[in-house]
Design a protein around this motif. Sequence first.
Motif, PDB file in Angstrom:
ATOM      1  N   PHE A 156      12.143  42.060  27.962  1.00 46.25           N
ATOM      2  CA  PHE A 156      13.033  40.930  27.703  1.00 46.25           C
ATOM      3  C   PHE A 156      14.276  41.113  28.564  1.00 46.25           C
ATOM      4  N   VAL A 157      14.593  40.097  29.374  1.00 49.88           N
ATOM      5  CA  VAL A 157      15.755  40.131  30.259  1.00 49.88           C
ATOM      6  C   VAL A 157      16.903  39.397  29.587  1.00 49.88           C
ATOM      7  N   ILE A 158      18.048  40.057  29.478  1.00 43.88           N
ATOM      8  CA  ILE A 158      19.202  39.461  28.812  1.00 43.88           C
ATOM      9  C   ILE A 158      20.423  39.540  29.722  1.00 43.88           C
ATOM     10  N   GLU A 159      21.090  38.427  29.906  1.00 39.39           N
ATOM     11  CA  GLU A 159      22.369  38.433  30.614  1.00 39.39           C
ATOM     12  C   GLU A 159      23.411  39.055  29.689  1.00 39.39           C
ATOM     13  N   ALA A 160      24.003  40.142  30.120  1.00 45.84           N
ATOM     14  CA  ALA A 160      24.829  40.969  29.228  1.00 45.84           C
ATOM     15  C   ALA A 160      26.306  40.805  29.557  1.00 45.84           C
ATOM     16  N   ASP A 161      27.019  40.165  28.635  1.00 48.26           N
ATOM     17  CA  ASP A 161      28.413  39.785  28.850  1.00 48.26           C
ATOM     18  C   ASP A 161      29.349  40.771  28.158  1.00 48.26           C
ATOM     19  N   GLU A 162      30.464  41.079  28.826  1.00 50.04           N
ATOM     20  CA  GLU A 162      31.459  41.988  28.250  1.00 50.04           C
ATOM     21  C   GLU A 162      32.469  41.281  27.361  1.00 50.04           C
ATOM     22  N   TYR A 163      32.392  39.956  27.257  1.00 49.13           N
ATOM     23  CA  TYR A 163      33.318  39.232  26.393  1.00 49.13           C
ATOM     24  C   TYR A 163      33.050  39.613  24.945  1.00 49.13           C
ATOM     25  N   ASP A 164      34.047  39.397  24.081  1.00 49.32           N
ATOM     26  CA  ASP A 164      33.887  39.851  22.695  1.00 49.32           C
ATOM     27  C   ASP A 164      32.856  39.010  21.944  1.00 49.32           C
ATOM     28  N   THR A 165      32.401  39.541  20.808  1.00 52.26           N
ATOM     29  CA  THR A 165      31.238  39.011  20.111  1.00 52.26           C
ATOM     30  C   THR A 165      31.547  37.809  19.231  1.00 52.26           C
ATOM     31  N   ALA A 166      32.583  37.909  18.408  1.00 51.41           N
ATOM     32  CA  ALA A 166      32.934  36.850  17.463  1.00 51.41           C
ATOM     33  C   ALA A 166      34.323  37.136  16.907  1.00 51.41           C
ATOM     34  N   PHE A 167      34.868  36.191  16.163  1.00 47.53           N
ATOM     35  CA  PHE A 167      36.206  36.407  15.600  1.00 47.53           C
ATOM     36  C   PHE A 167      36.216  37.560  14.601  1.00 47.53           C
ATOM     37  N   PHE A 168      35.044  37.897  14.062  1.00 49.70           N
ATOM     38  CA  PHE A 168      34.951  38.982  13.088  1.00 49.70           C
ATOM     39  C   PHE A 168      34.352  40.255  13.695  1.00 49.70           C
ATOM     40  N   ASP A 169      34.065  40.231  14.999  1.00 48.17           N
ATOM     41  CA  ASP A 169      33.485  41.385  15.689  1.00 48.17           C
ATOM     42  C   ASP A 169      34.005  41.370  17.121  1.00 48.17           C
ATOM     43  N   LYS A 170      35.012  42.195  17.388  1.00 44.11           N
ATOM     44  CA  LYS A 170      35.691  42.147  18.690  1.00 44.11           C
ATOM     45  C   LYS A 170      35.072  43.093  19.714  1.00 44.11           C
ATOM     46  N   ARG A 171      33.919  43.664  19.423  1.00 48.92           N
ATOM     47  CA  ARG A 171      33.202  44.463  20.418  1.00 48.92           C
ATOM     48  C   ARG A 171      32.602  43.540  21.482  1.00 48.92           C
ATOM     49  N   SER A 172      32.398  44.101  22.687  1.00 47.16           N
ATOM     50  CA  SER A 172      31.723  43.322  23.726  1.00 47.16           C
ATOM     51  C   SER A 172      30.309  42.978  23.282  1.00 47.16           C
ATOM     52  N   LYS A 173      29.866  41.799  23.660  1.00 46.71           N
ATOM     53  CA  LYS A 173      28.544  41.340  23.229  1.00 46.71           C
ATOM     54  C   LYS A 173      27.437  42.309  23.631  1.00 46.71           C
TER      55      LYS A 173
END
Length: 463
Positions: A156-173
């Motif tokens: 499975f190929v996934i475009e992997a973004d360093e932006y944060d995940t959600a307002f309740f999860d500030k880790r990179s996606k």
Amino acid sequence: MHIHILGICGTFMGSLALLARELGYRVTGSDAGVYPPMSTQLEAQGIALMEGYGPDNLEPAPDLVVIGNALSRGNPEVEAVLNRHLPYTSGPQWLQEHVLGGRPVLAVAGTHGKTTTASILAWLLEYAGQSPGFLIGGVPRNFGISARLGNTKAPFVIEADEYDTAFFDKRSKFVHYRPDVAVLNNLEFDHADIFDDLAAIERQFHHLVRTVPGEGALVINADEPALKRVLERGCWTPVIRFGDSADVSIGDWQVQHEPGETCRFTLHHGQHASHTTEWALSGGHNLVNALAAAAAAATQGVSVEQAGRALAEFASPRRRQELRGVVDGIEVIDDFAHHPTAIASTLSGLRSTQRAGRLLAVIEPRSNTMRLGTMKARLPESVSAADQVYWYQPATLNWSVDEVSRACRVDSRVFHSIEALINALVEEARPNDRIVVMSNGSFEGLHERLLEALTQRMRVSLT
């Protein structure tokens, strides 16, 4: 099971919606801005879209709400989810729990070129007969869709973004994806709205490196100093290096081409294998993207020859140097470039294939980083490959583009309305010109409106 997605027309969330639908879920979604190509792709799959956010969108109550990272506290639909105690999660977490687990994951990360590189990688695997799954932040034209499950035993190929995940999860996606193979293509400062400096982003990339198993692989651009610093923080996984250098010994994977010629090139895998091919894309940055994808595909058994043959049939994703139409010999090209490096790479690539006529750049500074003005000092130099530049000043931009325009070495103008911008382009454009429109948004439908206006001009001239 009914899944409702907040921010469904974002490139990531819209792709996630397609996967959920393919898994058999009932999928609905809401968004404040609904525009092609994602909106048309979702509607074609029978996914109901709701314009705007509000509590009524949650009736009847879904079994699960997936909340995109564009949403924050204070949003009326988010507040309704919390007040009603509806089950909710982030897109990356849902993806890991329902799609990625149990199959080989190839994640493509980098400041630039993620969509193109991930599209190439998925196509190389497809060409080799593996039927991969993928989720890509755009629409690869070889597939016509931005996401699919594929063979559940295939990669499975996934475009992997360093932006944060959600307002309740500030880790990179990308820390949610737990890839077996991580492609780190390039790295420079971006996302000034959430990162203070490049070191902060390097730290997030190292968090990704920490998740790759020892039996996996890190596919690293050997020409990127920031990525070298990331690996110096610690590395527990075999490293496969690539680079755009004439000296094959610098990296495991190299590409060679004549100066200024980027449509015909030779892939090299060390001293062991090579293949010469031609393709439709332009620019040295796209050669590096191809090299990264070929190196990653090789971890799944794709040979250099297979990769080269597949590249010859690769079509760039939508909104990546996409030709939207030709009127009276004038080409209108759409490109997602919204960072000075990407703008410069796009224009240089198009310039390298320029025939007769001029290169006219039309730019909307729209991204969060652009709105903060962090990159404005680099913008004048980024457009030096163009013959003329047409800047659009969005109402949401809190700094004046006039300062940037005055610093440009090429002919440059600023416009405050789409109508005035289109009128100026229609008046100026001549046969054989290329108009490349660069924005990470819909640009208020500029592409189609411009093509219509050019068509009208041609009709009038013929009467």
